[in-house]
Design an enzyme around this catalytic site. Structure first.
Site, PDB file in Angstrom:
ATOM      1  N   GLY A 175       0.831  -1.195   0.000  1.00 62.79           N
ATOM      2  CA  GLY A 175       0.000   0.000   0.000  1.00 62.79           C
ATOM      3  C   GLY A 175       0.869   1.250   0.000  1.00 62.79           C
ATOM      4  O   GLY A 175       2.029   1.232  -0.404  1.00 62.79           O
ATOM      5  N   GLY A 176       0.292   2.326   0.496  1.00 63.77           N
ATOM      6  CA  GLY A 176       1.019   3.596   0.528  1.00 63.77           C
ATOM      7  C   GLY A 176       2.300   3.511   1.331  1.00 63.77           C
ATOM      8  O   GLY A 176       3.209   4.342   1.169  1.00 63.77           O
ATOM      9  N   GLY A 410      24.754  12.763 -29.153  1.00 65.04           N
ATOM     10  CA  GLY A 410      24.155  13.271 -27.917  1.00 65.04           C
ATOM     11  C   GLY A 410      24.627  12.480 -26.715  1.00 65.04           C
ATOM     12  O   GLY A 410      24.749  13.014 -25.607  1.00 65.04           O
ATOM     13  N   ALA A 411      24.919  11.185 -26.932  1.00 66.68           N
ATOM     14  CA  ALA A 411      25.365  10.359 -25.823  1.00 66.68           C
ATOM     15  C   ALA A 411      26.753  10.787 -25.342  1.00 66.68           C
ATOM     16  O   ALA A 411      27.098  10.616 -24.171  1.00 66.68           O
ATOM     17  CB  ALA A 411      25.362   8.892 -26.232  1.00 66.68           C
TER      18      ALA A 411
HETATM   19  C1  HXC Z   1      -3.705  -4.070  12.108  1.00 71.15           C
HETATM   20  C2  HXC Z   1      -2.993  -6.082  11.274  1.00 71.15           C
HETATM   21  C3  HXC Z   1      -2.918  -5.535   9.978  1.00 71.15           C
HETATM   22  C4  HXC Z   1      -3.243  -4.164   9.822  1.00 71.15           C
HETATM   23  C5  HXC Z   1      -2.344  -7.591   9.867  1.00 71.15           C
HETATM   24  N1  HXC Z   1      -2.637  -7.358  11.148  1.00 71.15           N
HETATM   25  N2  HXC Z   1      -2.522  -6.489   9.137  1.00 71.15           N
HETATM   26  N3  HXC Z   1      -3.395  -5.341  12.335  1.00 71.15           N
HETATM   27  N4  HXC Z   1      -3.628  -3.475  10.913  1.00 71.15           N
HETATM   28  N5  HXC Z   1      -3.121  -3.573   8.647  1.00 71.15           N
HETATM   29  C6  HXC Z   1      -2.526  -8.288  12.255  1.00 71.15           C
HETATM   30  C7  HXC Z   1      -3.380  -9.523  12.067  1.00 71.15           C
HETATM   31  O1  HXC Z   1      -4.656  -9.302  12.603  1.00 71.15           O
HETATM   32  C8  HXC Z   1      -2.605 -10.539  12.886  1.00 71.15           C
HETATM   33  O2  HXC Z   1      -2.856 -10.335  14.236  1.00 71.15           O
HETATM   34  C9  HXC Z   1      -1.167 -10.156  12.673  1.00 71.15           C
HETATM   35  O3  HXC Z   1      -1.202  -8.773  12.248  1.00 71.15           O
HETATM   36  C10 HXC Z   1      -0.475 -10.956  11.591  1.00 71.15           C
HETATM   37  O4  HXC Z   1      -1.292 -10.938  10.443  1.00 71.15           O
HETATM   38  P1  HXC Z   1      -1.627 -12.256   9.622  1.00 71.15           P
HETATM   39  O5  HXC Z   1      -2.641 -11.893   8.634  1.00 71.15           O
HETATM   40  O6  HXC Z   1      -1.912 -13.363  10.561  1.00 71.15           O
HETATM   41  O7  HXC Z   1      -0.215 -12.532   8.953  1.00 71.15           O
HETATM   42  P2  HXC Z   1       0.066 -13.200   7.545  1.00 71.15           P
HETATM   43  O8  HXC Z   1      -0.807 -14.393   7.335  1.00 71.15           O
HETATM   44  O9  HXC Z   1       1.539 -13.414   7.513  1.00 71.15           O
HETATM   45  O10 HXC Z   1      -0.335 -12.117   6.462  1.00 71.15           O
HETATM   46  C11 HXC Z   1       0.375 -10.918   6.356  1.00 71.15           C
HETATM   47  C12 HXC Z   1      -0.403  -9.944   5.460  1.00 71.15           C
HETATM   48  C13 HXC Z   1      -1.850  -9.791   5.982  1.00 71.15           C
HETATM   49  C14 HXC Z   1      -0.429 -10.465   4.033  1.00 71.15           C
HETATM   50  C15 HXC Z   1       0.371  -8.631   5.485  1.00 71.15           C
HETATM   51  O11 HXC Z   1      -1.807  -9.567   7.390  1.00 71.15           O
HETATM   52  C16 HXC Z   1      -2.579  -8.645   5.360  1.00 71.15           C
HETATM   53  O12 HXC Z   1      -2.997  -8.710   4.202  1.00 71.15           O
HETATM   54  N6  HXC Z   1      -2.778  -7.587   6.158  1.00 71.15           N
HETATM   55  C17 HXC Z   1      -3.519  -6.422   5.685  1.00 71.15           C
HETATM   56  C18 HXC Z   1      -2.623  -5.588   4.862  1.00 71.15           C
HETATM   57  C19 HXC Z   1      -3.286  -4.288   4.505  1.00 71.15           C
HETATM   58  O13 HXC Z   1      -4.295  -4.271   3.783  1.00 71.15           O
HETATM   59  N7  HXC Z   1      -2.737  -3.225   5.058  1.00 71.15           N
HETATM   60  C20 HXC Z   1      -3.258  -1.908   4.797  1.00 71.15           C
HETATM   61  C21 HXC Z   1      -2.528  -1.501   3.515  1.00 71.15           C
HETATM   62  S1  HXC Z   1      -3.005   0.077   3.071  1.00 71.15           S
HETATM   63  P3  HXC Z   1      -2.814 -11.538  15.297  1.00 71.15           P
HETATM   64  O14 HXC Z   1      -3.258 -10.919  16.573  1.00 71.15           O
HETATM   65  O15 HXC Z   1      -3.722 -12.593  14.781  1.00 71.15           O
HETATM   66  O16 HXC Z   1      -1.401 -12.002  15.353  1.00 71.15           O
HETATM   67  C22 HXC Z   1      -1.843   0.990   3.728  1.00 71.15           C
HETATM   68  C23 HXC Z   1      -2.079   2.425   3.478  1.00 71.15           C
HETATM   69  C24 HXC Z   1      -0.919   3.218   3.875  1.00 71.15           C
HETATM   70  O17 HXC Z   1      -0.946   0.551   4.312  1.00 71.15           O
HETATM   71  C25 HXC Z   1      -1.200   4.590   3.403  1.00 71.15           C
HETATM   72  C26 HXC Z   1      -0.012   5.485   3.632  1.00 71.15           C
HETATM   73  C27 HXC Z   1      -0.203   6.765   2.899  1.00 71.15           C
END
Ligand code: HXC
Length: 520
Positions: A175-176, A410-411
């Site tokens: 993501g971002g 040019g290069a």
């Molecule tokens: C809070 C999160 C989280 C999140 C995961 N967890 N993502 N908690 N916010 N974004 C937590 C889970 O609940 C879990 O907690 C632990 O972290 C590990 O996650 P798992 O899913 O069990 O791990 P894994 O199977 O290895 O998968 C990893 C992953 C997946 C592929 C990254 O977690 C995922 O898709 N997460 C969401 C990613 C996402 O959409 N992020 C937002 C992106 S947008 P427990 O307690 O069970 O251990 C963004 C915008 C930024 O980032 C903008 C900036 C300008």
């Protein structure tokens, strides 16, 4: 102050208990999972990266920003370990995202730990190293989380060019969130266990119906071979962290300092007889520019940056007589060393990186021109090629250019000719400087003569030979002062060391401006 009735030992024990809790991150189960597949934990990474015993932790007891969704949620260490330490005795600041705590997700207080050490790094003039392993924005914190990213991005940009910033990607970076590493000077990735993308496989599938895995979408090989987003890829966390240490050894602490000097046993006067075999006068016979570089530099050590992307140009760090230099070189083995869009972007970025951090630039030239084709023109080669011209002209560090063989059109300018600001230009006797190759030139200039001739092929051959006599050598350019000296190939190392030493105290004053406006 001790409260009545409470023993000091109890307070110390309570402090240690809290610290231990923080140090255990997400707990044994999640730490075990983290280590599966060979990944290190956030703290192990710091320990491996820094000199033994040098880590000074900051913000240890920071907790997450409370809100309704985070009530009762435990996040020891707030999902990131931060502090300072030394690498090879030089101070650095480091943050290491802890995937075992809420997936290393970034909330407001997590970000505040990171910005704290970024600010300290800027104030004390030290590099910042980010070890990235995070699921991105902490969903429960909503806009606070976005704000946290904003605070980091802002500092990435404001401190850019002031202190080196290096990003190691050791897990998810999605993501971002990818824009923090993208705003830093270098991105190093671990193969198989890290990935970077703006939108993940699920979103892509729902929008475009494309099916792609995490690795195919944003793995280390994708970003070091196809996209050019990352600079270096390694197998495993330890190798990435070794890479960070190595990279830092070429860089100064900040933009006011010079890069460290590493004494070498490699004699400055070492002759380069091997070059006589390597680079022959036959312009059609390609040679490995890598071999030329290794022959010239201290102990043959060349840290190539982005070695697998835009291979038609080589960039990287080496040392000459112990001094760091940035090398930009055409690679005749790839696309005949022509310049294209990606090569221009790669070189321009590297030149600017060297200039930020006071690293002199050596340019090795063997180039026939810009790559022809509609793809390049429609893709904006004019805009991209201009970046190289801009970057060289803008760079005020010592700049030495060596023409090894062809330097056309040019290069010739884009590879830092005298007019574009090179301080010293050398050529080997094998060099040729012209507007274009003899065959193309003869066909254009003498088209009418060739057409009118009884024997067009003989006339063409004669005109090519005439043009070669006139221009396919370094002496026309040397006679006009565009080349400072035509040097024996075997003396090149010594010449380069002498020349960079002569230029060490160079200063260049530029007219006032807020900042230049590089074509992007
Ligand atoms: C809070 C999160 C989280 C999140 C995961 N967890 N993502 N908690 N916010 N974004 C937590 C889970 O609940 C879990 O907690 C632990 O972290 C590990 O996650 P798992 O899913 O069990 O791990 P894994 O199977 O290895 O998968 C990893 C992953 C997946 C592929 C990254 O977690 C995922 O898709 N997460 C969401 C990613 C996402 O959409 N992020 C937002 C992106 S947008 P427990 O307690 O069970 O251990 C963004 C915008 C930024 O980032 C903008 C900036 C300008």
């Amino acid at each position: 102050m001790t409260q009545p009735g409470i023993e000091l030992q109890e307070l110390i024990a309570a402090m240690e208990q809290r610290r231990t809790k923080v140090e255990q991150g997400g707990g044994p189960e999640r730490l075990k999972k983290q280590k599966e597949g060979g990944k290190l934990t956030a703290r192990e990474r710091i320990e491996y990266l820094l000199d033994p015993g040098s880590f000074l932790e900051m913000s240890t007891f920071v907790e997450h920003g409370r809100n309704r969704l985070m009530d009762g949620v435990e996040a020891p260490g707030e999902g990131v370990v931060t502090g300072s330490g030394t690498i090879g005795g030089r101070q650095v600041f480091v943050f290491s995202q802890d995937f075992t705590v809420l997936g290393g997700s970034l909330g407001k207080m997590n970000a505040s730990k990171v910005t704290k050490i970024m600010d300290l790094a800027a104030k004390t003039g030290c590099p910042v190293i980010g070890l990235n392993d995070s699921a991105g924005a902490r969903i429960q914190e909503g806009v606070d989380s976005l704000s946290g990213y904003g605070e980091i991005f802002y500092r990435n940009a404001v401190y850019s060019g002031s202190v080196p910033q290096i990003s190691a990607i050791l897990g998810p970076c999605a993501g971002g969130a990818v824009y923090s590493p993208a705003l830093t000077d270098f991105i190093l990735m671990s193969r198989g266990s890290s990935y970077m993308f703006i939108t993940g496989p699920e979103v892509i599938k729902s929008v475009t119906r494309e099916e792609v895995t995490f690795d195919q979408l944003g793995g280390a090989d994708v970003h070091t071979r196809r996209s050019g987003v990352a600079h270096l890829a390694y197998d495993g966390d330890e190798a990435v962290l070794d890479g960070v240490r190595d990279l830092l050894s070429y860089l100064p602490q900040n933009a006011r300092e010079q890069p460290p000097v590493r004494p070498t046993q490699d004699p400055a006067q070492r002759r380069n007889d091997a070059l006589l075999e390597l680079v022959t006068p036959d312009q059609r016979k390609p040679y490995a520019m890598h071999d030329v570089i290794r022959e010239l530099v201290d102990e043959g050590t060349f840290l190539e940056i982005q070695p697998d992307w835009a291979k038609n140009i080589l960039v990287g760090f080496a040392r000459l007589g112990g001094q760091s230099v940035g090398i930009v070189a055409n690679n005749p083995k790839s696309m005949a060393g022509t310049l294209n869009i990606d090569a221009s972007d790669k070189a321009a970025r590297f030149i600017r990186t060297c200039d930020c951090y006071n690293i002199p630039i050596l340019t090795l030239v063997d180039v026939t021109g810009f790559l022809p084709g509609t793809q390049q023109e429609y893709g904006g080669i004019i805009r991209h090629g201009a970046k190289m011209l801009y970057a060289y002209a803008e760079a005020s560090v010592p700049k030495v250019t060596l023409i090894t063989r062809k330097s056309y059109g040019g290069a010739y300018l884009a590879m830092n000719s005298r007019d574009m600001g090179a301080d010293v230009v050398y050529a080997w006797p094998t060099a040729a400087v012209a507007v274009m190759g003899a065959e193309g030139a003869a066909n254009i200039v003498y088209r009418k003569d060739i057409k009118a001739s009884d024997n067009p092929e003989a006339t063409r051959a004669q005109k090519i030979a005439e043009y070669k006599d006139a221009f396919d050598n370094p002496y026309v350019a040397a006679a006009k002062g565009y080349i400072d000296d035509v040097i024996p190939m075997e003396d090149t190392r010594e010449r380069l060391i002498q020349t960079f030493s002569m230029l060490r105290d160079k200063e260049e004053v530029r007219p006032y401006k807020k900042h230049g406006n590089i074509p992007l």
